[in-house]
Scaffold this active site. Sequence first.
Site, PDB file in Angstrom:
ATOM      1  N   TYR A  29      32.619  50.268  40.005  1.00  0.00           N
ATOM      2  CA  TYR A  29      33.333  50.066  41.275  1.00  0.00           C
ATOM      3  C   TYR A  29      32.797  48.828  42.014  1.00  0.00           C
ATOM      4  O   TYR A  29      32.960  48.704  43.222  1.00  0.00           O
ATOM      5  CB  TYR A  29      33.185  51.299  42.165  1.00  0.00           C
ATOM      6  CG  TYR A  29      33.797  52.537  41.573  1.00  0.00           C
ATOM      7  CD1 TYR A  29      35.149  52.824  41.756  1.00  0.00           C
ATOM      8  CD2 TYR A  29      33.033  53.422  40.818  1.00  0.00           C
ATOM      9  CE1 TYR A  29      35.716  53.970  41.208  1.00  0.00           C
ATOM     10  CE2 TYR A  29      33.598  54.566  40.258  1.00  0.00           C
ATOM     11  CZ  TYR A  29      34.939  54.824  40.460  1.00  0.00           C
ATOM     12  OH  TYR A  29      35.494  55.953  39.911  1.00  0.00           O
ATOM     13  N   SER A  30      32.169  47.930  41.282  1.00  0.00           N
ATOM     14  CA  SER A  30      31.448  46.812  41.874  1.00  0.00           C
ATOM     15  C   SER A  30      32.332  45.910  42.741  1.00  0.00           C
ATOM     16  O   SER A  30      33.294  45.299  42.252  1.00  0.00           O
ATOM     17  CB  SER A  30      30.811  45.972  40.763  1.00  0.00           C
ATOM     18  OG  SER A  30      30.288  44.770  41.266  1.00  0.00           O
ATOM     19  N   ASN A  31      31.972  45.794  44.007  1.00  0.00           N
ATOM     20  CA  ASN A  31      32.641  44.826  44.885  1.00  0.00           C
ATOM     21  C   ASN A  31      32.374  43.403  44.410  1.00  0.00           C
ATOM     22  O   ASN A  31      33.232  42.523  44.523  1.00  0.00           O
ATOM     23  CB  ASN A  31      32.144  44.990  46.316  1.00  0.00           C
ATOM     24  CG  ASN A  31      32.509  46.326  46.906  1.00  0.00           C
ATOM     25  OD1 ASN A  31      33.638  46.777  46.800  1.00  0.00           O
ATOM     26  ND2 ASN A  31      31.545  46.980  47.541  1.00  0.00           N
ATOM     27  N   LEU A  82      31.783  42.258  41.220  1.00  0.00           N
ATOM     28  CA  LEU A  82      32.602  41.887  40.069  1.00  0.00           C
ATOM     29  C   LEU A  82      34.064  41.730  40.460  1.00  0.00           C
ATOM     30  O   LEU A  82      34.767  40.849  39.951  1.00  0.00           O
ATOM     31  CB  LEU A  82      32.465  42.932  38.949  1.00  0.00           C
ATOM     32  CG  LEU A  82      31.109  42.994  38.238  1.00  0.00           C
ATOM     33  CD1 LEU A  82      31.149  44.012  37.111  1.00  0.00           C
ATOM     34  CD2 LEU A  82      30.690  41.624  37.710  1.00  0.00           C
TER      35      LEU A  82
END
Length: 306
Positions: free
Chosen positions: A76-78, A80
């Site tokens: 869920y990386s903001n 990336l």
Amino acid sequence: MSDLSCWQHLYQLQRPSPLQRLCHPLLEQHRLTLWIKRDDLLHHLISGNKWRKLKYTLRQALSEQAGGLLSFGGAYSNHLHALAAAGHRLGLPTVGMVRGESHSNNPTLEDARRWGMTLEFVDRQQYRRRQDADWLAELTRRHPGYLIIPEGGSCPQALPGVAELWQEVGQELPELDEVILPVASGGTLAGLLSARPASTRVRGYAVLKGAGWLAEEVCRLYPPAAQDNGWQLELSHHGGGYAKSSAADKAAIAELAVQLKVPLEAIYSGKALLGLFRDIADGRYAAGSRLLFLHTGGMQGARGAL
């Protein structure tokens, strides 16, 4: 359009994010003034501190004619998500080393794939090697010419983009006692310290458990921080760990968002703001203080994670 012209075209759209005065009975009770810096509104895709942290890293990549960008993050990386959007906008190929299973799918990863990011999934043991020189050398061989960016975008090139926040704030709030923010990888905190006015303290609320190492990471990114007494880390409001929150805390964050009229998620800004209000209730902030909370964005990550 030249590569750097693409970068200038992207960042010339930047306007100072709005400042919002917050109203809450607890603030009145403790005679505190609290504003929030709405960096969640900086850009509709490259949100919050990612907009600031990537700014000069992207310029470096274009100046050096990098073959692409490679970085690390969870499902869920903001970071990336923002990197994929920026790479798509600037014509730079992107690779995301994702902690998780290869069958993982969610709105964050769907967006990244749509913007052309190649996703490579690794297990937690492999992911722990993201700062290991041997693995980084292997990734360089597999992706020659790519600029490798640390997790969260936290690197020395991130600091000047974050530091620009002080100029924006100073134009409207020249007399602040303290700036408060969520902290995960340390880059935003280090950037703030790199240009901290002597009259304003900085306090970071760690959003992950066992984060005593964060102080060392901040000092690694910005070595003068080791001799700077104007900042501190709060380590007791992690809610059980990164991206973890009890049902009661999630409900409290949702209620706070309604009361303050500010969108919040329970991973970064929501968790830190809840911690701030709990500390205010405990009398940890002196009456009469003028405070600013930095909303670091990240709302996209809450679409499927919570």
